[in-house]
Design an enzyme around this catalytic site. Structure first.
Site, PDB file in Angstrom:
ATOM      1  N   GLU A  94      57.721  72.364  50.418  1.00 44.66           N
ATOM      2  CA  GLU A  94      57.800  71.608  51.662  1.00 44.66           C
ATOM      3  C   GLU A  94      58.389  72.449  52.801  1.00 44.66           C
ATOM      4  O   GLU A  94      57.885  72.399  53.913  1.00 44.66           O
ATOM      5  CB  GLU A  94      58.651  70.349  51.433  1.00 44.66           C
ATOM      6  CG  GLU A  94      58.755  69.422  52.632  1.00 44.66           C
ATOM      7  CD  GLU A  94      57.428  68.752  52.991  1.00 44.66           C
ATOM      8  OE1 GLU A  94      56.452  68.904  52.226  1.00 44.66           O
ATOM      9  OE2 GLU A  94      57.364  68.109  54.048  1.00 44.66           O
ATOM     10  N   ASP A  95      59.444  73.205  52.511  1.00 41.77           N
ATOM     11  CA  ASP A  95      60.236  73.790  53.603  1.00 41.77           C
ATOM     12  C   ASP A  95      60.144  75.307  53.730  1.00 41.77           C
ATOM     13  O   ASP A  95      60.773  75.886  54.614  1.00 41.77           O
ATOM     14  CB  ASP A  95      61.722  73.416  53.433  1.00 41.77           C
ATOM     15  CG  ASP A  95      61.955  71.925  53.626  1.00 41.77           C
ATOM     16  OD1 ASP A  95      61.093  71.283  54.251  1.00 41.77           O
ATOM     17  OD2 ASP A  95      62.974  71.411  53.138  1.00 41.77           O
TER      18      ASP A  95
END
Ligand code: MN
Length: 741
Positions: A80-81
């Site tokens: 996700e990051d």
């Protein structure tokens, strides 16, 4: 301040504490991979981002999950990051870990933009449906727990939003999975942001109470310990605690009580080895302290739906302070605190690490949740396991629950039929898709509509999966395409009609059409065709009803015809009888002592064959032109021959009138042994009974019998019987008969 490395070492120590075969090399590799990829990212509290995955892994380790879970927890925010990818993680850490990370990522992307009550259960179900592996949801709960623990650095708006989500979605999931420890912490942390004033007050009072009653707490603990030691209960642990703020808050709210009015701010736990020990300890507690009536609960015999097991009792000590005691085994305690995670670990002990594919054990766990809500929940899990439902989002973030295999068509109609009817295209997760695209859990679906849309096409019916969509499409055809429907419906009706050998002419005949329309419940044939056209009625069904109705109409017509004929015949006969009657000479009436039912002045004659006399049972026969002939009922000629059509209705009831003066002629047959003086004796009997003899004949047989035939006049059958008896008494008489037939 603890350094990142110190945190990591603490994690490793925790893991070594329960899993000697843990893959610490891979775990460290995951830690380093995550640290590298998160790089200089910082958390809002000013710590390096990597502290978050380490802390999540720490919570996962406290649940005693396997190496893959720890690795996935460390990597859970990478996709996700950071610039890390699924493929990259799969290559280094294996497909299972990559799948778990991918699953957590998908849950992270779920946006809860709705706060509506009825959406909450859908959201909970969706999280389950999206977690193909139970470890996904366990890591997600750990992630949420750590985020809640560090929520104080977020903006108030975000705090409230996250707290609400946690209270409504994550805490209930933790509860259902039996993760009591995490559930309480999630609820307490949520309460802190949802109702800060109440939270502070309750926490403060609980703290005060525990400080004030510190001596009380340790004394109770010692009392219980020493009594158990006396009675030889081995390996017992006792500890006291104050209750969780949220549990107090809920009780105050539900029971509308102040904190001072609540019973159990204090609770003690007694952990022992065996179930018999639990009941022994219960006896000890009730012996030392006074139990409060109605507060004992046996969750060992009857576990809670989420498999929680314990004995609960509330007692009062010397100080008059009530407190709750929970008694359970160590095994129960592990399950009570960690629920599914504890079961999962147990299962790992039997099988080898990793590759947890079957959900059988979770299903068993959840099948114990007997309330209706839980049943729903099991169903939602089965959704995942047997995939009969799919959960997708509207662009606004509402969850829409559809049957598995649903398409944008189903989605559009589930929102509103107007959306479906004006649909010109669909986007899923921002990409254009075809109408037959199969939706997946978590898809964000957007429908493009246009006022100039042509409306649904007929093949949408076979593409749509939900009955809701299909029925709405049918509705549209029903309304919008009447002419087309009529033409199409008429064509299929006529072909079906031909099939059963009927013609349109048979149906449209003016005398049958109205009742046929009534039968199919339509105002006109066009209405019926239209219904067939849009699919509201099948042509076969319509034809069956029509054929049925025609059969009934024909049957009714046949019956009417038969009735008409019968009536005509009856009229004819009545006429004949009338004629017979009118032929009678008027002066002749019932002077012969006979009343003919329904007729007056009827010509009456007595049949020669049986010659009835008053007192005999009689019946009349309407002759053709000679009036009524009267027979004895037992006369062989007077057995009504109903089968002879010409005679039907000719037999008629007759009776003797009350005022009989005449005498009646009848016959007698006397059979005797011949002897001299016989004729004299018979004549004497006649005169004794005052019977006139009109004629007499006798013939003798070769074997010495004499047979007399007499014609006599009597007033009635009584006189006749008298004379017959008299004759019978004459010596030599063998038989006295009235001839008939
Ligand atoms: Mn996270």
């Amino acid at each position: 301040m603890v350094t990142v490395e110190e945190r990591y070492e603490h994690l490793e120590k925790t893991i070594r504490g329960y899993n000697i075969s843990a893959d610490l090399n891979q775990i460290r590799a995951a830690y380093e991979y995550a640290r590298e990829h998160h790089g200089a990212q910082m958390r809002r509290d000013g710590t390096p981002y990597i502290t978050h995955p380490i802390n999540v892994a720490q919570i996962v380790a406290e649940m005693r999950l396997d190496s893959e879970s720890i690795i996935a927890a460390l990597l859970h925010d990478c996709i996700e990051d950071t610039d890390s990818t699924y493929e990259d993680i799969a290559r280094i850490f294996g497909v299972t870990v990559a799948d778990i990370v991918d699953g957590v990522t998908k849950l992270t992307r779920v946006k809860y933009s709705t706060m509506e009550e009825e959406q909450m259960e859908n959201l909970r179900k969706m999280l389950f449906a999206m977690s193909r592996d139970i470890r996904v949801i366990l890591i997600k709960i750990a992630d949420r727990l750590h985020n809640m623990r560090t929520m104080e650095y977020q903006t108030p708006a975000k705090q409230k939003k996250k707290a609400f989500e946690t209270m409504e979605i994550y805490a209930p999931i933790a509860h259902r999975l039996g993760l009591a420890k995490m559930k309480w912490e999630l609820e307490d942390l949520s309460l802190k942001y949802l109702d800060p004033v109440a939270y502070e007050e309750i926490s403060r009072k609980l703290e005060e109470a525990s400080r004030q009653h510190d001596r009380f707490m340790s004394r109770i603990q010692e009392e219980i310990m020493s009594r158990m030691a006396e009675l030889g209960i081995p390996h017992a642990t006792v500890y006291g605690r104050v209750k969780h703020p949220y549990s107090i808050y809920r009780k105050m709210y539900l029971q509308e009580k102040t904190m001072e009015e609540l019973y159990d701010l204090f609770a003690f736990r007694v952990l022992v080895d065996t179930v018999p020990d639990c009941y022994n300890v219960l006896g000890i507690i009730h012996d030392i302290y006074k139990p409060i009536l109605g507060r004992f609960k046996d969750y060992i015999a009857t576990p809670k739906p989420n498999m929680y097991q314990s004995l609960h009792t509330t007692v009062i000590g010397e100080e008059g302070i009530p407190f709750e005691v929970q008694i359970r085994t160590y095994d129960m305690h592990a399950i009570n605190e960690y629920g599914v995670a504890a079961h999962w670990k147990y299962k790992q002990g039997i099988k080898k690490e990793g590759g947890e594919a079957d959900y059988e054990w979770i299903r068993r766990l959840l099948e114990n949740q007997e309330d209706a809500d839980a049943e729903e929940f099991i169903h939602s899990l089965k959704v995942d396991m047997f995939s009969d439902e799919v959960f997708v989002f509207t662009p606004r973030g509402d969850v829409v629950n559809l049957p598995a295999g649903s398409t944008p068509i189903d989605f559009a109609y589930s929102i509103h039929s107007a959306i479906g009817n004006t649909m010109v295209g669909a986007r899923v997760n921002g990409r254009m898709v075809g109408y037959d695209y199969q939706l997946h859990n978590g898809d964000v679906v957007e429908i493009n509509t246009s006022k100039s849309a042509h409306g649904p096409s007929r093949d949408w019916m076979s593409v749509a999966k939900s009955s809701e969509a299909r029925s709405k499409i049918r509705q549209w055809f029903k309304r919008e395409r009447r002419e087309e429907n009529i033409a199409q419906g008429r064509a299929s009706f006529e072909s079906e009609l031909k099939h059963v050998g009927l013609t349109m002419a048979q149906i449209t005949a003016p005398d049958v059409l109205p009742s046929i329309l009534r039968r199919v419940s339509f105002q006109s044939l066009d209405e019926m065709y239209a219904a067939i056209g849009y699919g509201g009625l099948t042509a076969l069904k319509a034809v069956n009803r029509v054929r049925d109705e025609l059969l009934q109409i024909n049957r009714a017509a046949a019956l009417a015809k038969a009735a008409e004929e019968a009536a005509a015949r009856a009229a004819q006969e009545a006429k004949a009888a009338q004629e017979a009657k009118s032929n009678l000479p008027r002066k002749v009436k019932s002077e012969k002592g006979i009343v003919v039912e329904g007729l007056s002045n009827c010509l009456v004659k007595f049949s020669k064959c049986c010659a009835p006399v008053p007192g005999d049972e009689i019946i009349g026969f309407i002759t053709r032109g000679y009036g009524v002939s009267v027979h004895r009922r037992d006369c062989p000629n007077a057995q009504p021959d109903h089968h002879v059509e010409a005679n039907q209705g000719r037999w008629i009831k007759v009776s003797w009138s009350d005022d009989i003066r005449d005498s009646y002629t009848t016959g007698l047959e006397v059979v005797c042994k011949d002897r001299t003086g016989l004729l004299v004796d018979i004549s004497t009997a006649m005169s004794t009974c005052k019977v006139n003899v009109n004629s007499l004949s006798v013939h003798t047989t070769a074997d010495g019998f004499a047979i007399f035939h007499l014609t006599i006049s009597v007033t009635d059958s009584r006189q006749l019987n008298q004379v017959m008896n008299k004759i019978h008494q004459i010596s030599g008489v063998m038989k006295v008969n009235r001839p008939a037939g």
